[in-house]
Design a protein around this motif. Structure first.
Motif, PDB file in Angstrom:
ATOM      1  N   ARG A 249       0.804  -1.295  -0.065  1.00 19.11           N
ATOM      2  CA  ARG A 249       0.107   0.057   0.001  1.00 19.11           C
ATOM      3  C   ARG A 249       0.779   1.126   0.048  1.00 19.11           C
ATOM      4  O   ARG A 249       1.726   1.483   0.588  1.00 19.11           O
ATOM      5  CB  ARG A 249      -0.857  -0.131   1.115  1.00 19.11           C
ATOM      6  CG  ARG A 249      -1.900  -1.206   1.201  1.00 19.11           C
ATOM      7  CD  ARG A 249      -2.909  -0.960   2.270  1.00 19.11           C
ATOM      8  NE  ARG A 249      -4.041   0.199   1.653  1.00 19.11           N
ATOM      9  CZ  ARG A 249      -5.107  -0.200   1.993  1.00 19.11           C
ATOM     10  NH1 ARG A 249      -5.735  -0.844   2.719  1.00 19.11           N
ATOM     11  NH2 ARG A 249      -5.638   0.920   1.447  1.00 19.11           N
ATOM     12  N   LEU A 250       0.283   2.204  -1.019  1.00 19.42           N
ATOM     13  CA  LEU A 250       1.133   3.536  -0.925  1.00 19.42           C
ATOM     14  C   LEU A 250       0.478   4.569  -0.537  1.00 19.42           C
ATOM     15  O   LEU A 250       0.902   5.768  -0.451  1.00 19.42           O
ATOM     16  CB  LEU A 250       1.587   3.709  -2.306  1.00 19.42           C
ATOM     17  CG  LEU A 250       2.209   2.667  -3.175  1.00 19.42           C
ATOM     18  CD1 LEU A 250       2.435   3.308  -4.938  1.00 19.42           C
ATOM     19  CD2 LEU A 250       3.541   2.277  -2.686  1.00 19.42           C
TER      20      LEU A 250
ATOM     21  N   GLY B 278       3.644 -10.874   5.699  1.00 17.66           N
ATOM     22  CA  GLY B 278       3.679  -9.655   6.582  1.00 17.66           C
ATOM     23  C   GLY B 278       2.720  -8.624   5.825  1.00 17.66           C
ATOM     24  O   GLY B 278       1.785  -9.065   4.929  1.00 17.66           O
ATOM     25  N   ALA B 279       2.766  -7.547   6.484  1.00 15.60           N
ATOM     26  CA  ALA B 279       2.114  -6.192   6.033  1.00 15.60           C
ATOM     27  C   ALA B 279       3.174  -5.013   5.229  1.00 15.60           C
ATOM     28  O   ALA B 279       4.156  -4.895   6.119  1.00 15.60           O
ATOM     29  CB  ALA B 279       1.249  -5.555   7.219  1.00 15.60           C
ATOM     30  N   SER B 280       2.664  -4.908   4.148  1.00 13.83           N
ATOM     31  CA  SER B 280       3.743  -3.963   3.509  1.00 13.83           C
ATOM     32  C   SER B 280       3.101  -2.632   3.197  1.00 13.83           C
ATOM     33  O   SER B 280       1.943  -2.452   2.835  1.00 13.83           O
ATOM     34  CB  SER B 280       4.022  -4.650   2.054  1.00 13.83           C
ATOM     35  OG  SER B 280       4.624  -5.911   2.257  1.00 13.83           O
ATOM     36  N   ARG B 281       3.937  -1.628   3.668  1.00  6.77           N
ATOM     37  CA  ARG B 281       3.691  -0.171   3.483  1.00  6.77           C
ATOM     38  C   ARG B 281       4.872   0.438   2.696  1.00  6.77           C
ATOM     39  O   ARG B 281       5.914   0.399   3.090  1.00  6.77           O
ATOM     40  CB  ARG B 281       3.372   0.674   4.780  1.00  6.77           C
ATOM     41  CG  ARG B 281       2.896   2.035   4.661  1.00  6.77           C
ATOM     42  CD  ARG B 281       1.463   2.038   3.984  1.00  6.77           C
ATOM     43  NE  ARG B 281       0.564   1.200   4.664  1.00  6.77           N
ATOM     44  CZ  ARG B 281      -0.477   1.638   5.492  1.00  6.77           C
ATOM     45  NH1 ARG B 281      -0.283   2.879   5.858  1.00  6.77           N
ATOM     46  NH2 ARG B 281      -1.224   0.986   5.919  1.00  6.77           N
TER      47      ARG B 281
ATOM     48  N   VAL C  45      10.410   1.739  -1.864  1.00 13.37           N
ATOM     49  CA  VAL C  45      10.909   1.802  -0.316  1.00 13.37           C
ATOM     50  C   VAL C  45       9.741   1.029   0.393  1.00 13.37           C
ATOM     51  O   VAL C  45       8.619   1.753   0.367  1.00 13.37           O
ATOM     52  CB  VAL C  45      11.319   2.898   0.182  1.00 13.37           C
ATOM     53  CG1 VAL C  45      12.009   2.553   1.686  1.00 13.37           C
ATOM     54  CG2 VAL C  45      12.548   3.617  -0.824  1.00 13.37           C
ATOM     55  N   VAL C  46      10.023  -0.191   0.871  1.00  9.40           N
ATOM     56  CA  VAL C  46       8.892  -0.845   1.733  1.00  9.40           C
ATOM     57  C   VAL C  46       9.152  -1.347   2.950  1.00  9.40           C
ATOM     58  O   VAL C  46      10.312  -1.813   3.195  1.00  9.40           O
ATOM     59  CB  VAL C  46       8.403  -2.159   0.915  1.00  9.40           C
ATOM     60  CG1 VAL C  46       7.202  -2.860   1.581  1.00  9.40           C
ATOM     61  CG2 VAL C  46       7.960  -1.754  -0.459  1.00  9.40           C
TER      62      VAL C  46
ATOM     63  N   ALA D 289      13.201  -4.084   5.793  1.00 14.23           N
ATOM     64  CA  ALA D 289      13.324  -2.798   5.235  1.00 14.23           C
ATOM     65  C   ALA D 289      13.919  -3.068   3.651  1.00 14.23           C
ATOM     66  O   ALA D 289      14.851  -3.316   3.650  1.00 14.23           O
ATOM     67  CB  ALA D 289      14.205  -1.763   5.820  1.00 14.23           C
ATOM     68  N   GLU D 290      12.925  -3.005   2.741  1.00 15.28           N
ATOM     69  CA  GLU D 290      13.021  -3.603   1.590  1.00 15.28           C
ATOM     70  C   GLU D 290      13.255  -2.283   0.660  1.00 15.28           C
ATOM     71  O   GLU D 290      12.539  -1.043   0.457  1.00 15.28           O
ATOM     72  CB  GLU D 290      11.920  -4.105   0.970  1.00 15.28           C
ATOM     73  CG  GLU D 290      11.636  -5.320   1.606  1.00 15.28           C
ATOM     74  CD  GLU D 290      10.378  -6.334   1.056  1.00 15.28           C
ATOM     75  OE1 GLU D 290      10.239  -7.367   0.789  1.00 15.28           O
ATOM     76  OE2 GLU D 290       9.507  -5.727   0.690  1.00 15.28           O
ATOM     77  N   ARG D 291      14.161  -2.355  -0.265  1.00 18.37           N
ATOM     78  CA  ARG D 291      14.336  -1.387  -1.218  1.00 18.37           C
ATOM     79  C   ARG D 291      14.517  -2.077  -2.969  1.00 18.37           C
ATOM     80  O   ARG D 291      15.368  -3.061  -2.910  1.00 18.37           O
ATOM     81  CB  ARG D 291      15.671  -0.495  -1.286  1.00 18.37           C
ATOM     82  CG  ARG D 291      15.693   0.204   0.038  1.00 18.37           C
ATOM     83  CD  ARG D 291      16.905   0.854   0.379  1.00 18.37           C
ATOM     84  NE  ARG D 291      17.198   1.786  -0.917  1.00 18.37           N
ATOM     85  CZ  ARG D 291      16.780   3.316  -0.740  1.00 18.37           C
ATOM     86  NH1 ARG D 291      16.185   3.553   0.354  1.00 18.37           N
ATOM     87  NH2 ARG D 291      16.927   4.114  -1.801  1.00 18.37           N
ATOM     88  N   TYR D 292      13.411  -1.964  -3.927  1.00 25.58           N
ATOM     89  CA  TYR D 292      13.304  -2.510  -4.985  1.00 25.58           C
ATOM     90  C   TYR D 292      14.012  -1.143  -5.800  1.00 25.58           C
ATOM     91  O   TYR D 292      13.206  -0.382  -6.148  1.00 25.58           O
ATOM     92  CB  TYR D 292      11.793  -2.762  -5.475  1.00 25.58           C
ATOM     93  CG  TYR D 292      11.255  -3.728  -4.310  1.00 25.58           C
ATOM     94  CD1 TYR D 292      10.808  -4.961  -4.994  1.00 25.58           C
ATOM     95  CD2 TYR D 292      10.772  -3.167  -2.920  1.00 25.58           C
ATOM     96  CE1 TYR D 292      10.301  -5.815  -4.026  1.00 25.58           C
ATOM     97  CE2 TYR D 292       9.954  -4.206  -2.329  1.00 25.58           C
ATOM     98  CZ  TYR D 292       9.801  -5.230  -2.740  1.00 25.58           C
ATOM     99  OH  TYR D 292       9.113  -6.294  -1.938  1.00 25.58           O
ATOM    100  N   VAL D 293      15.035  -1.625  -6.418  1.00 20.78           N
ATOM    101  CA  VAL D 293      15.898  -0.367  -7.190  1.00 20.78           C
ATOM    102  C   VAL D 293      15.719  -0.874  -8.569  1.00 20.78           C
ATOM    103  O   VAL D 293      16.524  -1.858  -9.104  1.00 20.78           O
ATOM    104  CB  VAL D 293      17.373  -0.308  -6.951  1.00 20.78           C
ATOM    105  CG1 VAL D 293      17.832   0.791  -7.402  1.00 20.78           C
ATOM    106  CG2 VAL D 293      17.462  -0.282  -5.118  1.00 20.78           C
TER     107      VAL D 293
END
Length: 320
Positions: A175-176, A191-194, A203-204, A229-233
């Motif tokens: 969710r953004l 999990g729950a992703s923001r 950035v999640v 702490a995710e980063r999709y680059v």
């Protein structure tokens, strides 16, 4: 919002809403390798590629990781416990690097008791005498974070205020927006992703993990106390992204650590192969489209532990 309320809404959204860019043509990628020992450098920065109608970088499409599969998290080409691959005979520096990019030794920095639990699982995986030694994915459970990115190809769709990941083993909705967060007591396999966009990087923050999913067949894991702490680059030519995730769990790890998984995109220029580009062509007047093949979990995973039979659904896989 409660999970039982969110799930029907998500299904309805997927069924009724049209992806903003999932089926648009992309640069040919047939020359891109499906497997590689290299992790390409993709720097975080400005997004110069196309955008969706609501302003997101347009990254929708089909993807798969490029360094081996899910068997071994820290030695991707070595094979699962008890079944070493041919590559396992090569010197370590000639095999694909560990997915653990920090610390430099490529190992997850477990606390001693947590390391013992992981090693116990790996030791008993080849001949499981108890249900807890059977990999959760073989029981038709969701692959979880981060294993979903190493289990077959997956699809990314984009909607206003959301990014949706569709895996063979479930889905994740990032969710953004500013919708209320889940209560800490609600624990989920994925999990729950923001998230939010910073240039070319999604950035999640992942919370509310249930601690049941494993990272691979060697039993690497985080607990229900872990956060990611995710980063999709994404690169600007829409061909690749690097998944860079930092795991924090003071009950399991001696310090936070980071994993890097390189991923490439698949388009109509690529032939479906049953794993990376695990799709079927469908009839769509005026354009070529693909959809994920239906994969029946119990049938496909029977040899890896008998599907979902006889496994407790309300206990951790690794007791802690």
């Amino acid at each position: 919002m409660r999970r039982e309320t969110l799930f029907p809404i998500l299904l309805a959204s997927v069924a009724l809403a049209q992806p903003l860019a999932a089926q648009q043509a992309a640069p040919a990628t047939s020359s891109e390798p499906r497997r590689s020992k290299e992790v390409p450098v993709i720097a975080s920065g400005e997004w110069t590629g196309p955008r969706t109608a609501d302003g997101q970088p347009d990254i929708a499409g089909f993807y798969s990781n490029t360094i081996s599969n899910h068997s071994n998290f820290t030695d991707p080409e070595a094979g699962p416990p008890g079944e070493p691959s041919k590559a396992a005979a090569l010197p370590r520096d000639q095999r694909a690097p560990s997915r653990v990019s920090d610390p430099a030794d490529g190992q997850i920095p477990y606390l001693p008791a947590a390391r013992a639990l992981q090693q116990d699982f790996a030791k008993n995986f080849p001949n499981p005498t108890k249900p807890r030694y059977i990999e959760p994915l073989a029981r038709c459970a969701p692959a979880g974070v981060p294993k979903s990115f190493m289990w077959h190809g997956f699809e990314v769709r984009q909607y206003p205020g959301a990014v949706l990941f569709l895996f063979d083993s479930g889905w994740r909705l990032v969710r953004l927006d500013d919708a209320p967060r889940l209560a800490p007591s609600i624990k989920l396999w994925n999990g729950a992703s923001r998230g939010h966009w910073e240039g070319n990087t999604l950035v999640v923050e992942v919370t509310n993990n249930n601690g049941k999913a494993l990272f691979g067949r060697y039993g690497d894991y985080m607990s229900e106390n872990g956060t990611v702490a995710e980063r999709y680059v994404f690169d600007n030519n829409q061909k690749r992204f690097n998944y860079v995730a930092t795991f924090t769990d003071p009950t399991v790890y001696s310090r936070p650590w980071t994993a890097t998984i390189p991923v490439r995109r698949y388009t109509a220029a690529d032939e479906p192969d049953g794993w990376n580009f695990d799709v079927q062509k469908v009839n769509a007047p005026g354009s070529l489209r693909y959809e994920h093949s239906e994969r029946i979990c119990a049938e496909n995973n029977g040899p890896f532990g008998g599907g979902a039979v006889g496994v407790p659904s309300d206990e951790p896989v690794i007791a802690r």
